[in-house]
Design an enzyme around this catalytic site. Structure first.
Site, PDB file in Angstrom:
ATOM      1  CE1 TYR A  55      -3.123  -2.958   0.372  1.00 55.08           C
ATOM      2  CE2 TYR A  55      -3.544  -2.310   2.649  1.00 55.08           C
ATOM      3  CZ  TYR A  55      -3.793  -3.136   1.582  1.00 55.08           C
ATOM      4  OH  TYR A  55      -4.712  -4.135   1.691  1.00 55.08           O
ATOM      5  CG  HIS A  76     -12.308   1.397   6.160  1.00 55.26           C
ATOM      6  ND1 HIS A  76     -13.615   1.633   5.793  1.00 55.26           N
ATOM      7  CD2 HIS A  76     -11.919   0.320   5.425  1.00 55.26           C
ATOM      8  CE1 HIS A  76     -13.989   0.746   4.882  1.00 55.26           C
ATOM      9  NE2 HIS A  76     -12.991  -0.060   4.655  1.00 55.26           N
ATOM     10  CE  LYS A  94     -21.506  -1.172   2.245  1.00 54.93           C
ATOM     11  NZ  LYS A  94     -21.537  -2.426   3.032  1.00 54.93           N
ATOM     12  CG  ASP A 175     -21.875  -5.733   5.573  1.00 58.85           C
ATOM     13  OD1 ASP A 175     -20.800  -5.520   4.980  1.00 58.85           O
ATOM     14  OD2 ASP A 175     -22.807  -6.379   5.067  1.00 58.85           O
TER      15      ASP A 175
END
Length: 325
Positions: A55, A76, A94, A175
């Site tokens: 990353y 996140h 999300k 979720d």
């Protein structure tokens, strides 16, 4: 709209869908996973010109303008912070963070660097929703009174699965609840307030079933019901003084029904459900081009409600510290 170069981190199911339906107005430039082989395989499959060893290497490439964060919820905050600190605009899957506290810290970083931080929330980008709002005005349906939203999935028992694993920030709220609450916020005419909530845990310890009662300064009432262990319709109902809308499959819907007080029903259609992610991508590119981020406040308000609910439940993820709001 400028053609920006995008990078993806986290190459799971949602990233595959993102790459499959990537907006033709933009360029998918590079991808990164925790191992080079996986990144190279993904890049080859989706015709992406660059695969990175990490990353960090993707973030360090000056060619990349926007990073799409598709890792699991628990990563996140760290991933978004690294991307912002590298000077990248971020579209994050999300739920954007675990808590309002995390989100506000990231919003501050993005603002300080004049970067766009946006949640990849289909409800904020599907063309159907502006079409419904236009119909409310054109047909003089009056004030919003009530919203009811349900979402239930029958998730097979698999303790290590992302949806049921506390270590991966699993559970219904982050979720599927994020969709239901975002649907409600999309229509409410003032910020939501949490009136009451309750939750039942799964055997793995994540939130499996919950309900919410919301209101706001305009006395609009919202009820939300979620479930990970019983199939329920993805159904939203929005009632005005002179008619109500029902939206089936609301996370990516392209049609709604409007029922008038006399029982007469008409249908609205707008957009294409298969282009849900492309709409997100185009809106993100527009936000980067203009510097305006029209969905961020909705994201912040929904995250606040979710964090307040978790505090009311006494529900925290492993290693989570400090207040959630």
């Amino acid at each position: 709209m400028p053609n920006y170069k995008w990078g993806i981190i986290g190459l799971g199911r949602i990233a595959r869908s993102f790459a499959t339906y990537f907006a033709p107005s933009q360029t998918l430039y590079g991808v990164a996973a925790h191992d080079r082989q996986r990144a190279e395989a993904f890049a080859q499959e989706f015709n992406v010109p660059h695969a990175y060893d990490s990353y960090a290497d993707l973030f360090a490439d000056p060619a990349i303008d926007i990073v799409y964060v598709a890792t699991t919820h628990n990563f996140h905050y760290e991933n978004i912070l690294q991307a912002l600190n590298a000077g990248k605009h971020v579209l994050a899957e999300k739920a954007i963070t675990l808590s309002a506290t995390q989100l506000e810290a990231l919003v501050a970083v993005a603002a300080s660097k004049h970067l766009i931080l946006m949640e990849a929330q289909t409800i904020y980008h599907m063309p159907l929703y502006p079409a419904i709002e236009a119909a409310v005005k054109e047909q003089a349906l009056g004030r919003l009174k009530t919203i009811q939203v349900t979402f239930g999935s029958h998730v097979p028992y698999a303790p290590k699965d992302r949806l049921l694993n506390p270590a991966l920030a699993g559970g219904a709220l982050l979720d599927i609840g994020i969709y239901a609450l975002s649907f409600a916020r999309r229509f409410m005419t003032a910020p939501p307030k949490l009136v009451a909530t309750q939750m039942v845990k799964t055997d793995t310890g994540v939130d499996g079933q919950s309900s919410f009662l919301l209101t706001n300064a305009n006395n609009e009432q919202v009820t939300v019901a979620l479930n990970l262990q019983a199939k329920m319709p993805k159904m939203g109902m929005v009632a005005y003084e002179e008619g109500y809308f029902t939206v089936d499959q609301y996370p990516r819907s392209q049609e709604a029904s409007l029922t008038h007080p006399d029982g007469l029903t008409e249908h609205l259609t707008a957009g294409d459900e298969s282009k849900a992610m492309a709409y997100e991508i185009d809106d993100m590119a527009q936000a980067v081009a203009t510097g305006e981020n029209p969905t961020l406040q909705w994201t912040r308000e929904v995250m606040t409600i979710m964090s307040q609910a978790r505090e009311a439940w006494g529900f925290y993820y492993p290693g989570e510290q400090g207040p959630l709001v």
